[in-house]
Design a protein around this motif. Structure first.
Motif, PDB file in Angstrom:
ATOM      1  N   GLN A  51       0.816  -1.222   0.000  1.00 28.29           N
ATOM      2  CA  GLN A  51       0.000   0.000   0.000  1.00 28.29           C
ATOM      3  C   GLN A  51       0.850   1.272   0.000  1.00 28.29           C
ATOM      4  N   CYS A  94     -10.480   0.401   4.064  1.00 25.46           N
ATOM      5  CA  CYS A  94      -9.114   0.155   3.619  1.00 25.46           C
ATOM      6  C   CYS A  94      -8.502   1.484   3.192  1.00 25.46           C
ATOM      7  N   LEU A  95      -7.260   1.744   3.592  1.00 22.15           N
ATOM      8  CA  LEU A  95      -6.625   3.012   3.238  1.00 22.15           C
ATOM      9  C   LEU A  95      -6.408   3.135   1.731  1.00 22.15           C
ATOM     10  N   HIS A 136      -7.501  -9.301   6.509  1.00 26.54           N
ATOM     11  CA  HIS A 136      -7.638  -8.235   5.513  1.00 26.54           C
ATOM     12  C   HIS A 136      -6.255  -7.837   4.987  1.00 26.54           C
ATOM     13  N   GLU A 137      -5.305  -7.632   5.895  1.00 27.03           N
ATOM     14  CA  GLU A 137      -3.959  -7.200   5.491  1.00 27.03           C
ATOM     15  C   GLU A 137      -3.213  -8.316   4.757  1.00 27.03           C
ATOM     16  N   HIS A 140      -3.856  -8.333   1.118  1.00 27.22           N
ATOM     17  CA  HIS A 140      -3.053  -7.369   0.342  1.00 27.22           C
ATOM     18  C   HIS A 140      -1.765  -8.020  -0.164  1.00 27.22           C
TER      19      HIS A 140
HETATM   20 NI    NI Z   1      -6.619  -2.634   3.226  1.00 26.00          NI
END
Ligand code: NI
Length: 171
Positions: A51, A94-95, A136-137, A140
């Motif tokens: 990210q 989510c960022l 969740h992470e 990614h």
């Molecule tokens: Ni996220």
């Protein structure tokens, strides 16, 4: 420490699979400190290295409630070794998908093996928000974001909204 720019959808980088970290050294720790500062600045409760533009298998998480002492957690080369059959639904954000949220169902508990900030092996059993956040992470790291679990129509609607949001912020 430094606040790094956050990659948002539909950037193709977010679809890529991250590589395992080979060595936990001071350069890596500086990068993880920057990841944490970027996450706090956003603000958010979890961030994966992709990210902020680096395809490395690293997560930072801090789910301490507002007003409590920070509790940063670092996960290097995390692997989920067990998930519960029981599921849990959280309204996830989510960022990389700013200002957008959706209910996502995942295993309620998980066990995760990883290297910590000092490069030592750890294994934890997570439940509640931490279990959701870790999963969740971890997604990614494998090129998956939460909107990938939604229908194609909903997904493109979210992407459109993010593009608009990013444009408004820049302008
Ligand atoms: Ni996220």
């Amino acid at each position: 420490m430094a606040v790094l720019p956050i990659v948002t959808v539909p950037d193709p980088l977010l679809k890529k699979v991250s590589e395992p970290v080979k060595k936990v050294d001071d350069e890596l720790r500086t990068f993880m400190d920057d990841m944490l500062e970027t996450m706090y600045d956003a603000p958010g409760i979890g961030l994966a290295a992709v990210q902020v533009g680096r395809l490395l298998r690293i997560l930072v998480i801090d789910i301490a409630p507002d007003g409590e002492d920070p509790n940063p957690m670092y996960f290097i080369n995390p692997e989920i070794t067990w998930t519960s059959e029981e599921l849990n639904t959280y309204n996830e954000g989510c960022l990389s998908i700013p200002e957008q949220y959706a209910d996502i169902e995942r295993p309620a508990e998980c066990k995760v093996k990883f290297l910590d900030y000092d490069g030592n092996e750890q294994e934890i059993h997570a439940d509640g928000l931490l279990a959701t956040c870790i999963q969740h992470e971890m997604d990614h790291l494998n090129g998956v974001v939460f909107i990938d679990y939604l229908s194609k129509i909903k997904r493109s609607m979210y992407v459109r909204k993010v593009k608009k949001h990013v444009k408004e912020k820049a302008g």
